[in-house]
Scaffold this motif. Sequence first.
Motif, PDB file in Angstrom:
ATOM      1  N   LYS A  15      -7.528   4.602  -3.087  1.00 30.39           N
ATOM      2  CA  LYS A  15      -7.920   5.622  -4.067  1.00 30.39           C
ATOM      3  C   LYS A  15      -8.539   6.834  -3.368  1.00 30.39           C
ATOM      4  N   SER A  16      -9.432   6.581  -2.416  1.00 29.96           N
ATOM      5  CA  SER A  16     -10.072   7.664  -1.663  1.00 29.96           C
ATOM      6  C   SER A  16      -9.026   8.474  -0.893  1.00 29.96           C
ATOM      7  N   LEU A  17      -8.158   7.776  -0.206  1.00 32.94           N
ATOM      8  CA  LEU A  17      -7.120   8.413   0.600  1.00 32.94           C
ATOM      9  C   LEU A  17      -6.201   9.264  -0.273  1.00 32.94           C
ATOM     10  N   THR A  18      -5.702   8.669  -1.345  1.00 40.69           N
ATOM     11  CA  THR A  18      -4.724   9.335  -2.205  1.00 40.69           C
ATOM     12  C   THR A  18      -5.302  10.574  -2.889  1.00 40.69           C
ATOM     13  N   SER A  19      -6.597  10.543  -3.194  1.00 46.05           N
ATOM     14  CA  SER A  19      -7.211  11.691  -3.867  1.00 46.05           C
ATOM     15  C   SER A  19      -7.207  12.947  -3.000  1.00 46.05           C
ATOM     16  N   LYS A  20      -6.961  12.793  -1.716  1.00 49.31           N
ATOM     17  CA  LYS A  20      -6.981  13.924  -0.779  1.00 49.31           C
ATOM     18  C   LYS A  20      -5.582  14.382  -0.359  1.00 49.31           C
ATOM     19  N   PHE A  21      -4.557  13.714  -0.856  1.00 44.20           N
ATOM     20  CA  PHE A  21      -3.194  14.051  -0.459  1.00 44.20           C
ATOM     21  C   PHE A  21      -2.733  15.390  -1.013  1.00 44.20           C
ATOM     22  N   LYS A  22      -1.868  16.028  -0.226  1.00 47.48           N
ATOM     23  CA  LYS A  22      -1.207  17.267  -0.603  1.00 47.48           C
ATOM     24  C   LYS A  22       0.289  17.093  -0.366  1.00 47.48           C
ATOM     25  N   PRO A  23       1.114  17.964  -0.961  1.00 47.21           N
ATOM     26  CA  PRO A  23       2.554  17.891  -0.694  1.00 47.21           C
ATOM     27  C   PRO A  23       2.833  17.961   0.811  1.00 47.21           C
ATOM     28  N   LYS A  24       3.815  17.224   1.248  1.00 47.16           N
ATOM     29  CA  LYS A  24       4.286  17.135   2.637  1.00 47.16           C
ATOM     30  C   LYS A  24       3.396  16.272   3.536  1.00 47.16           C
ATOM     31  N   ASP A  25       2.387  15.604   2.977  1.00 53.01           N
ATOM     32  CA  ASP A  25       1.562  14.720   3.805  1.00 53.01           C
ATOM     33  C   ASP A  25       2.390  13.519   4.255  1.00 53.01           C
ATOM     34  N   LEU A  26       2.185  13.143   5.509  1.00 52.35           N
ATOM     35  CA  LEU A  26       2.909  12.037   6.121  1.00 52.35           C
ATOM     36  C   LEU A  26       1.907  11.018   6.648  1.00 52.35           C
ATOM     37  N   VAL A  27       2.071   9.766   6.205  1.00 55.44           N
ATOM     38  CA  VAL A  27       1.176   8.683   6.600  1.00 55.44           C
ATOM     39  C   VAL A  27       2.016   7.584   7.241  1.00 55.44           C
ATOM     40  N   LEU A  28       1.589   7.165   8.433  1.00 58.06           N
ATOM     41  CA  LEU A  28       2.280   6.106   9.162  1.00 58.06           C
ATOM     42  C   LEU A  28       1.403   4.864   9.159  1.00 58.06           C
ATOM     43  N   LEU A  29       1.945   3.755   8.657  1.00 60.35           N
ATOM     44  CA  LEU A  29       1.184   2.510   8.575  1.00 60.35           C
ATOM     45  C   LEU A  29       1.577   1.583   9.716  1.00 60.35           C
ATOM     46  N   HIS A  30       0.573   1.037  10.398  1.00 61.87           N
ATOM     47  CA  HIS A  30       0.794   0.149  11.534  1.00 61.87           C
ATOM     48  C   HIS A  30       0.061  -1.164  11.288  1.00 61.87           C
ATOM     49  N   GLY A  31       0.676  -2.252  11.690  1.00 62.97           N
ATOM     50  CA  GLY A  31       0.053  -3.563  11.576  1.00 62.97           C
ATOM     51  C   GLY A  31       1.110  -4.635  11.653  1.00 62.97           C
ATOM     52  N   ASN A  32       0.686  -5.834  11.967  1.00 58.85           N
ATOM     53  CA  ASN A  32       1.609  -6.959  12.054  1.00 58.85           C
ATOM     54  C   ASN A  32       2.171  -7.292  10.681  1.00 58.85           C
ATOM     55  N   LEU A  33       3.188  -8.130  10.653  1.00 53.45           N
ATOM     56  CA  LEU A  33       3.702  -8.647   9.388  1.00 53.45           C
ATOM     57  C   LEU A  33       2.553  -9.309   8.643  1.00 53.45           C
ATOM     58  N   GLY A  34       2.422  -9.005   7.358  1.00 49.05           N
ATOM     59  CA  GLY A  34       1.356  -9.598   6.559  1.00 49.05           C
ATOM     60  C   GLY A  34       0.017  -8.886   6.653  1.00 49.05           C
ATOM     61  N   ALA A  35      -0.036  -7.761   7.356  1.00 53.00           N
ATOM     62  CA  ALA A  35      -1.307  -7.042   7.512  1.00 53.00           C
ATOM     63  C   ALA A  35      -1.737  -6.336   6.232  1.00 53.00           C
ATOM     64  N   GLY A  36      -0.772  -6.012   5.371  1.00 49.72           N
ATOM     65  CA  GLY A  36      -1.099  -5.325   4.128  1.00 49.72           C
ATOM     66  C   GLY A  36      -0.500  -3.941   4.006  1.00 49.72           C
ATOM     67  N   LYS A  37       0.487  -3.624   4.825  1.00 46.44           N
ATOM     68  CA  LYS A  37       1.107  -2.296   4.785  1.00 46.44           C
ATOM     69  C   LYS A  37       1.766  -2.023   3.429  1.00 46.44           C
ATOM     70  N   THR A  38       2.552  -2.985   2.951  1.00 48.21           N
ATOM     71  CA  THR A  38       3.236  -2.786   1.670  1.00 48.21           C
ATOM     72  C   THR A  38       2.233  -2.776   0.521  1.00 48.21           C
ATOM     73  N   THR A  39       1.226  -3.623   0.590  1.00 52.89           N
ATOM     74  CA  THR A  39       0.180  -3.632  -0.447  1.00 52.89           C
ATOM     75  C   THR A  39      -0.500  -2.275  -0.512  1.00 52.89           C
ATOM     76  N   LEU A  40      -0.856  -1.715   0.646  1.00 52.58           N
ATOM     77  CA  LEU A  40      -1.477  -0.392   0.674  1.00 52.58           C
ATOM     78  C   LEU A  40      -0.515   0.661   0.129  1.00 52.58           C
ATOM     79  N   SER A  41       0.752   0.576   0.490  1.00 52.90           N
ATOM     80  CA  SER A  41       1.754   1.525  -0.030  1.00 52.90           C
ATOM     81  C   SER A  41       1.828   1.458  -1.546  1.00 52.90           C
TER      82      SER A  41
END
Length: 153
Positions: A15-41
């Motif tokens: 929620k905190s992160l998304t409230s600061k987004f602007k058009p064209k923002d690019l976020v790269l998620l890193h972590g092992n399988l099961g780390a929570g990348k898709t959940t965060l997405s």
Amino acid sequence: MIEINNLEEMNDFAKSLTSKFKPKDLVLLHGNLGAGKTTLSQMIGKYLGVKRNINSPTFNIIKSYRGTNLKFHHMDCYRLEDSEEDLGFDEYFEDQAVTVIEWSEFIADLLPAEHLDIYIRVEEGEKRFIKLKASGARFESLKEDVENELSTH
């Protein structure tokens, strides 16, 4: 480093992160399988106002959604390891949308220089540690804002 102890705290981070987004923002998620990348997405999509079910685009590679104010592109590049295929990523990066990429290391040479990296490290149980790394002034500001906001809670 941001400590996340449960899904509720991950939701607060999203929620905190998304409230600061602007058009064209690019976020790269890193972590092992099961780390929570898709959940965060999924949480990011929810806070962008996406009403549709967001699931991993592993087999599609890219899924696009319309949010309340911004479009949301969710990419999973896991299947692109050792691939030379050009899927027109430039068009997505230039779009007036927020783009979140899982497994971006497989398309590293195609990525814009400015972006936000989010590293998710799993500890015992639901505990996660999140490290933000900014590339570019826009994302330095976003990183500082998120870290400051979450450290006051």
